[in-house]
Design a protein around this motif. Structure first.
Motif, mmCIF file in Angstrom:
data_model
loop_
_atom_site.group_PDB
_atom_site.id
_atom_site.type_symbol
_atom_site.label_atom_id
_atom_site.label_comp_id
_atom_site.label_asym_id
_atom_site.label_seq_id
_atom_site.Cartn_x
_atom_site.Cartn_y
_atom_site.Cartn_z
ATOM 1 N N CYS A 1 0.873 -1.175 0.000
ATOM 2 C CA CYS A 1 0.000 0.000 0.000
ATOM 3 C C CYS A 1 0.914 1.231 0.000
ATOM 4 O O CYS A 1 1.902 1.266 0.746
ATOM 5 N N GLU A 2 0.600 2.229 -0.798
ATOM 6 C CA GLU A 2 1.448 3.431 -0.868
ATOM 7 C C GLU A 2 1.526 4.143 0.476
ATOM 8 O O GLU A 2 2.567 4.671 0.838
ATOM 9 N N ASP B 1 -7.282 -4.714 -1.406
ATOM 10 C CA ASP B 1 -7.501 -3.541 -0.570
ATOM 11 C C ASP B 1 -6.648 -3.650 0.689
ATOM 12 O O ASP B 1 -6.573 -4.712 1.316
ATOM 13 N N CYS B 2 -6.029 -2.547 1.066
ATOM 14 C CA CYS B 2 -5.207 -2.503 2.270
ATOM 15 C C CYS B 2 -6.097 -2.750 3.492
ATOM 16 O O CYS B 2 -7.159 -2.136 3.620
ATOM 17 N N SER C 1 -5.448 -6.695 -7.765
ATOM 18 C CA SER C 1 -5.061 -5.842 -6.646
ATOM 19 C C SER C 1 -5.892 -6.214 -5.418
ATOM 20 O O SER C 1 -6.922 -6.868 -5.517
ATOM 21 N N CYS D 1 0.489 2.758 3.728
ATOM 22 C CA CYS D 1 0.686 1.936 4.933
ATOM 23 C C CYS D 1 1.869 0.979 4.852
ATOM 24 O O CYS D 1 2.327 0.483 5.868
ATOM 25 N N CYS E 1 -6.169 0.968 5.583
ATOM 26 C CA CYS E 1 -6.820 2.177 5.069
ATOM 27 C C CYS E 1 -7.863 1.894 3.993
ATOM 28 O O CYS E 1 -8.627 2.781 3.630
ATOM 29 N N GLU F 1 -7.365 1.391 0.813
ATOM 30 C CA GLU F 1 -6.927 1.799 -0.528
ATOM 31 C C GLU F 1 -6.424 0.590 -1.311
ATOM 32 O O GLU F 1 -5.938 -0.385 -0.728
ATOM 33 N N PRO F 2 -6.519 0.622 -2.666
ATOM 34 C CA PRO F 2 -6.000 -0.496 -3.460
ATOM 35 C C PRO F 2 -4.473 -0.614 -3.327
ATOM 36 O O PRO F 2 -3.771 0.385 -3.280
#
Length: 93
Positions: free
Chosen positions: A8-9, A28-29, A26, A11, A32, A34-35
């Motif tokens: 994750c960018e 999901d984190c 992909s 985390c 957070c 996010e993808p």
């Protein structure tokens, strides 16, 4: 089920167990939402203990280039009986 690493960018990295068919998708984190993209890592050999990893490396090396033995190693064979060596299928008394 295989475990894949994702990044994750915001985390950082995390591991996720999923089916092989979904390996490239992909994820999901978990922190957070996010993808995150899959990170390609070396096989799980780094998780092996040092002696096991050393034995695997030695086994792989000996497949192509076996070592030339110049000395006998290991424990000596048991002494032969008066009637000659005991066949391996005979139990000792």
């Amino acid at each position: 089920m295989p475990i894949y690493a994702f990044r994750c960018e915001g985390c950082g990295t995390f591991d996720l167990a999923r089916e092989v068919a979904a390996a490239g998708a992909s994820a999901d984190c978990p922190h957070c939402g996010e993808p995150a993209r899959r990170v390609f890592t070396p096989p799980g050999l780094v998780r092996l203990t040092k002696p096991v990893r050393g034995l695997l490396d030695l086994e792989e090396k000996s497949a192509d280039v076996p070592d030339v033995v110049t000395q006998m190693r290991g424990r000596p064979m048991p002494q032969a009986h008066a009637h000659g060596p005991t066949p391996p299928w005979v139990l000792a008394h």
